[in-house]
Design an enzyme around this catalytic site. Structure first.
Site, mmCIF file in Angstrom:
data_model
loop_
_atom_site.group_PDB
_atom_site.id
_atom_site.type_symbol
_atom_site.label_atom_id
_atom_site.label_comp_id
_atom_site.label_asym_id
_atom_site.label_seq_id
_atom_site.Cartn_x
_atom_site.Cartn_y
_atom_site.Cartn_z
ATOM 1 N N ALA A 128 21.060 36.938 36.514
ATOM 2 C CA ALA A 128 22.433 36.622 36.878
ATOM 3 C C ALA A 128 22.725 36.772 38.369
ATOM 4 O O ALA A 128 23.133 35.818 39.037
ATOM 5 C CB ALA A 128 23.393 37.485 36.060
ATOM 6 N N ARG B 299 24.406 25.869 47.698
ATOM 7 C CA ARG B 299 25.587 24.995 47.794
ATOM 8 C C ARG B 299 26.095 24.914 49.226
ATOM 9 O O ARG B 299 26.619 23.877 49.657
ATOM 10 C CB ARG B 299 26.704 25.510 46.884
ATOM 11 N N CYS C 135 23.313 39.795 27.462
ATOM 12 C CA CYS C 135 24.342 40.290 26.532
ATOM 13 C C CYS C 135 24.261 39.597 25.172
ATOM 14 O O CYS C 135 24.752 40.125 24.180
ATOM 15 C CB CYS C 135 25.737 40.071 27.124
ATOM 16 N N ARG D 150 16.983 21.818 42.615
ATOM 17 C CA ARG D 150 17.951 22.015 43.698
ATOM 18 C C ARG D 150 17.288 22.708 44.893
ATOM 19 O O ARG D 150 17.934 23.364 45.675
ATOM 20 C CB ARG D 150 19.139 22.834 43.182
ATOM 21 N N VAL E 190 7.314 41.478 42.495
ATOM 22 C CA VAL E 190 7.278 42.044 43.841
ATOM 23 C C VAL E 190 6.923 43.526 43.722
ATOM 24 O O VAL E 190 7.570 44.276 42.985
ATOM 25 C CB VAL E 190 8.612 41.856 44.569
ATOM 26 N N ASP F 4 22.719 44.784 38.084
ATOM 27 C CA ASP F 4 22.561 46.082 37.420
ATOM 28 C C ASP F 4 21.831 47.118 38.263
ATOM 29 O O ASP F 4 21.737 48.276 37.855
ATOM 30 C CB ASP F 4 21.799 45.900 36.097
ATOM 31 N N ASN G 110 27.249 38.355 38.038
ATOM 32 C CA ASN G 110 27.539 36.995 38.489
ATOM 33 C C ASN G 110 28.496 36.990 39.674
ATOM 34 O O ASN G 110 28.337 36.201 40.610
ATOM 35 C CB ASN G 110 28.109 36.173 37.328
ATOM 36 N N TRP H 250 57.031 43.985 20.259
ATOM 37 C CA TRP H 250 56.442 44.842 21.288
ATOM 38 C C TRP H 250 54.937 44.837 21.085
ATOM 39 O O TRP H 250 54.434 45.310 20.059
ATOM 40 C CB TRP H 250 56.984 46.277 21.180
ATOM 41 N N ARG I 136 55.135 52.501 26.530
ATOM 42 C CA ARG I 136 56.458 53.130 26.332
ATOM 43 C C ARG I 136 56.304 54.592 25.951
ATOM 44 O O ARG I 136 57.007 55.465 26.473
ATOM 45 C CB ARG I 136 57.220 52.384 25.225
#
Length: 462
Positions: free
Chosen positions: A17, A28, A51, A78, A88, A293, A315, A444, A452
């Site tokens: 992510a 972009r 998730c 892209r 790594v 994370d 993200n 309510w 309240r």
């Protein structure tokens, strides 16, 4: 910057992510003529929903690929050089380069960088005990982990599963295994499941889990995992009991995966996560960013650093990092600790501080708990809901909300998350103009009923 190249090189460690959001956003804003992007990912997949793994294991999601938001091939189209099965192993800060090892061949090579993103995620906590690495014992953090667990479930003849830990992953995996026809026992160190809730709210989750057929064992510490002659797991042992098991799932939680960062001498916080500024730049390092994370983030309620491993944050971190690397400007201000989950049809949500969190940071508070319904009481299918609210003594500042209930309960926590972010008081919350119609809410809303009651309790205590 390495002047031997006419364009900058961005190296990203981690292809899920945060890492791929950063790479995609940077792409972009800067084309391949300006910025070369190389991503190292030690697994087989990129940009997937961790998730969603419990729901894939449980059969609610039928195809693994449904959890993949963007494939390596899509990223490569892209002009992002994605190198799978490449880990790594070293970051050379002085030389601005990383050493990477091909997981399959063992071949190693160095890659230089002008800008570096560390998005190494988190790793499941494996208890330091005999048998923790036995065949049939699984952590669930990546798609590869999920596939390994499913492979074990396919091979295993027995139908007994033990889940160690009762946090979000533990509870969700327990339900997934029940859905697959397993006899499930959850062994939990705490007094109630879901330690992200206060125990008085966790007991509602306990009741729901037992109603689902899950055996809950609280206040129990696992001491070892027994294996058979074949080396596979056969039982989980606590201080005073033994639970037969054909498969064990570890749901104890995760830790930031910062082994590389620590070895490189990068700054880590009290929870072991990387420390960044609001732009997600690693503190003290102009050309290194980190997100997801593996970082610690500012808790806007307590004012302290926390480790909260959630895809939503990852993200957002990636978007911020990619914007800054791409020449724009973005910041990540912090979090209030919002999370939502479910067990069967019981929805579980929290945001802000629990009682022990407030005590730990020295806050005096008032606590109230109310019972209400998801819809007008007379409307068909109105279901019960319990809301607990913490507000600061004297000031009335909202500190935290926990909600447990049936359909329509969980996402109500977003009301409180917005109020926490805005620094509202319980009294101010009572005036919120929320949507009302009998199919959606009582006159309510339950969150406002709690506000309240909290506001009145604070007034009475002055």
């Amino acid at each position: 910057m390495n002047m031997s190249r006419t364009r900058e090189r961005l190296v990203v460690i981690g292809g899920d992510a945060a890492g791929m959001s950063a790479a995609s956003q940077a792409r972009r804003l800067k084309g391949p003529d300006e910025l070369e992007i190389v991503t190292f990912e030690r697994g087989h997949f990129t940009s997937y929903s961790a998730c969603g793994i419990p729901y894939w294991v449980g059969g609610d999601v039928t195809d693994r690929d449904q959890l993949i938001a963007r494939t390596p091939e899509e990223h490569r189209s892209r002009d992002i050089d994605v190198r799978l099965r490449t880990e790594v192993t070293e970051v050379d800060l002085d030389g601005q380069r990383v050493r990477a090892r091909d997981v399959d061949s063992g071949e190693e090579s160095w890659t230089s960088y002008d800008k570096l993103v560390i998005a190494t995620g988190a790793r499941p906590i494996r208890p330091d005990m005999p048998g923790a690495d036995a065949a049939g014992v699984h952590g669930v953090q990546t798609l590869d982990d999920g596939q390994a667990l499913l492979d074990t479930l396919e091979r295993t003849r027995g139908r007994r599963a033990v889940v160690v830990g009762a946090g979000y992953i533990g509870v969700e995996m327990a339900e997934a295994l029940i859905n697959r026809g397993y006899e499930v026992t959850v062994v939990n160190r705490g007094s109630e499941p879901m330690s992200t809730l206060d125990p008085d709210m966790g007991c509602l989750v306990h009741e729901a889990m037992e109603g689902l057929g899950i055996t809950m064992v609280n206040d129990a510490e696992v001491t070892k995992i027994l294996t058979g002659d074949d080396g596979a797991v056969r039982a989980v042992v606590t201080q005073d009991r033994e639970f037969p098991a054909d498969v064990v799932v570890l749901g104890i939680g995760v830790r930031p995966e910062t082994t590389l960062a620590k070895a490189a001498g990068l700054p880590l916080g009290p929870h072991g996560g990387l420390l960044t500024d609001r732009s997600m730049r690693v503190r003290g390092h102009e050309n290194i960013w980190s997100g997801g994370d593996c970082v610690e983030v500012l808790d806007l309620v307590s004012g302290q650093e926390r480790h909260i491993p959630l895809g939503t944050h990852a993200n957002k971190h990636g978007q911020v990092i990619g914007t800054n690397i791409g020449g724009g400007y973005a910041t990540f201000p912090g979090v209030v600790g919002t999370a939502v989950s479910k067990v069967c049809d019981l929805e579980i949500a929290r945001t802000g501080l629990r009682e022990k969190d407030a005590h730990r940071v020295g806050l005096r508070f008032e606590s109230v708990t109310i019972e209400s319904t998801s819809r007008a009481g007379y409307y068909p299918d109105a279901s019960p809901m319990t809301v607990k609210m913490l507000a600061e003594h004297r000031t009335g500042r909202l500190l935290g909300v926990q909600i447990v209930g049936r359909e329509g309960a969980g996402k109500r926590v977003d009301i409180a998350a917005v109020a926490l972010t805005a620094g509202m008081t319980a009294e101010q919350m009572t005036a919120l103009d929320l949507g009302y119609a009998p199919p959606f809410s009582p006159v309510w809303d339950p969150v406002l009923v709690a506000a309240r009651k909290a506001a009145a309790k604070i007034r009475d205590s002055l």
